[in-house]
Design a protein around this motif. Sequence first.
Motif, PDB file in Angstrom:
ATOM      1  N   ASP A  67       6.277  -3.452  -0.626  1.00 58.96           N
ATOM      2  CA  ASP A  67       6.283  -2.149  -1.014  1.00 58.96           C
ATOM      3  C   ASP A  67       7.476  -2.123  -2.460  1.00 58.96           C
ATOM      4  N   PRO A  68       7.295  -0.935  -3.174  1.00 57.52           N
ATOM      5  CA  PRO A  68       8.290  -0.879  -4.193  1.00 57.52           C
ATOM      6  C   PRO A  68       9.792  -1.698  -4.304  1.00 57.52           C
ATOM      7  N   LEU A  69      10.097  -1.496  -3.047  1.00 56.64           N
ATOM      8  CA  LEU A  69      11.517  -2.198  -2.664  1.00 56.64           C
ATOM      9  C   LEU A  69      11.723  -3.471  -2.120  1.00 56.64           C
ATOM     10  N   GLY A  70      10.172  -4.126  -2.049  1.00 57.13           N
ATOM     11  CA  GLY A  70      10.379  -5.560  -1.518  1.00 57.13           C
ATOM     12  C   GLY A  70      10.130  -5.390   0.025  1.00 57.13           C
ATOM     13  N   ARG A  71       9.784  -4.384   0.730  1.00 62.96           N
ATOM     14  CA  ARG A  71       9.658  -4.181   2.240  1.00 62.96           C
ATOM     15  C   ARG A  71       8.349  -4.646   2.637  1.00 62.96           C
ATOM     16  N   PRO A  72       7.890  -5.433   3.653  1.00 65.97           N
ATOM     17  CA  PRO A  72       6.453  -5.419   4.111  1.00 65.97           C
ATOM     18  C   PRO A  72       5.783  -4.070   4.462  1.00 65.97           C
ATOM     19  N   ILE A  73       4.568  -4.000   3.896  1.00 64.33           N
ATOM     20  CA  ILE A  73       3.890  -2.735   4.226  1.00 64.33           C
ATOM     21  C   ILE A  73       2.455  -3.226   4.363  1.00 64.33           C
ATOM     22  N   ARG A  74       1.591  -2.351   5.065  1.00 65.91           N
ATOM     23  CA  ARG A  74       0.165  -2.636   5.099  1.00 65.91           C
ATOM     24  C   ARG A  74      -0.494  -1.648   4.213  1.00 65.91           C
ATOM     25  N   ALA A  75      -1.287  -2.416   3.402  1.00 67.73           N
ATOM     26  CA  ALA A  75      -2.084  -1.650   2.202  1.00 67.73           C
ATOM     27  C   ALA A  75      -3.597  -2.047   1.940  1.00 67.73           C
ATOM     28  N   VAL A  76      -4.391  -1.026   1.856  1.00 69.94           N
ATOM     29  CA  VAL A  76      -5.991  -1.101   1.800  1.00 69.94           C
ATOM     30  C   VAL A  76      -6.169  -1.465   0.308  1.00 69.94           C
ATOM     31  N   TRP A  77      -6.999  -2.270  -0.079  1.00 70.72           N
ATOM     32  CA  TRP A  77      -8.014  -2.423  -1.082  1.00 70.72           C
ATOM     33  C   TRP A  77      -9.162  -2.324  -0.954  1.00 70.72           C
TER      34      TRP A  77
END
Length: 390
Positions: A67-77
């Motif tokens: 994420d913007p602060l470097g934390r892991p996040i599940r994202a969709v493309w």
Amino acid sequence: MRMLIAPDSFKGSLTALEAARRMAEGAARVFPTARLDLVPLADGGEGTVDALIEATAGLPRVFTARDPLGRPIRAVWGLLGDGRGAVVETSAASGLTLLGPGERDACRASTYGTGELILAALTALHQAGPHDAPPRLIIGLGGSATNDAGTGALSALGVRFLDQRGRELPPGGEALARLVRIDASGMHPLVARTKIYAACDVDNPLCGPRGASAVFGPQKGADPAAVARLDAALAVFAAKAREATGLDCDAWPGAGAAGGFGAGLLFFAGARLTSGAKLIMRAVDFESRVAEADLVLTGEGLTDGQSAGGKVPQAVGLAAKALGKPAVCLSGALGPGAEALLDHGIDALASAVPAPIALNECMDRAGELLTQASERLCRLLAVGGRLHLV
């Protein structure tokens, strides 16, 4: 009566599809026999992946990024329906809505996670082997929490941004003030083998009074002093990018999109900047749908002076005007400068908020308020239809 309902998302509260359904619910209470054509739109920001997947019968793909602060996040493309195109939106991994209260930090936020999504999409596109034409990647540039000129994303793709001692800079736009050299020799080879389109939701340049820092920095947590530092840092980036590439892209309209991500993609990825709203409208055959409508209804979370600079309501208004169709913009709120849309094909403006209400309550009740506002608007339209003015 035929009504085309084509809103953008109401950021942080309703997706574009949810907003369209709520508007349609209110309209149906007044015009129960009307034909309602729901066309959720996006302009490069939140909802771009969903809109293009829907328009092309594509498939969502889930990926773990930062994420913007470097934390892991599940994202969709998204993989487009023809299998030869993909879409990534900056807001999915580097978006403002991913940050909690007090976390907005335009000086430190990074687009690195978006670069990870781009690399995942590029890898998937090229796994099928060589084709007659290069595959295409659409990168939506709206809704970011960042002001780093896309250097985080470019770092994920192999570009190095170095200080005076040859060390890589830390994440974030403020660090670019110490940029001395850009080494693009490690750029991932799939970038050059792909047609990249940067779908912009604004036409702002990189620097200056209308640049990324001055116009969008405050909403990303930058105070006036930070805005000045970030603008100066982006100017350093532009100068070093010109040295590295021989290009002069920083003044291009849209270079300031997503905190200067547009400029980064222009300089180092050979991207073509395009209107995100128009790109999606072409994908859904919007012109022919406007031609069949008697009235066009659009909207977004906040309509203000920025809306006439490439946002969905402006694009919808211009499309309606070209075909002589009336268009109304019903948004969550109307801010300073919203009336500029009246010069771009929008015939009337309306707010979903009927009385002073706290922002958190507005967002919690967004669907209910939008349905009620759509009903009120349509009752006024019904009254207008009964008038015979000389």
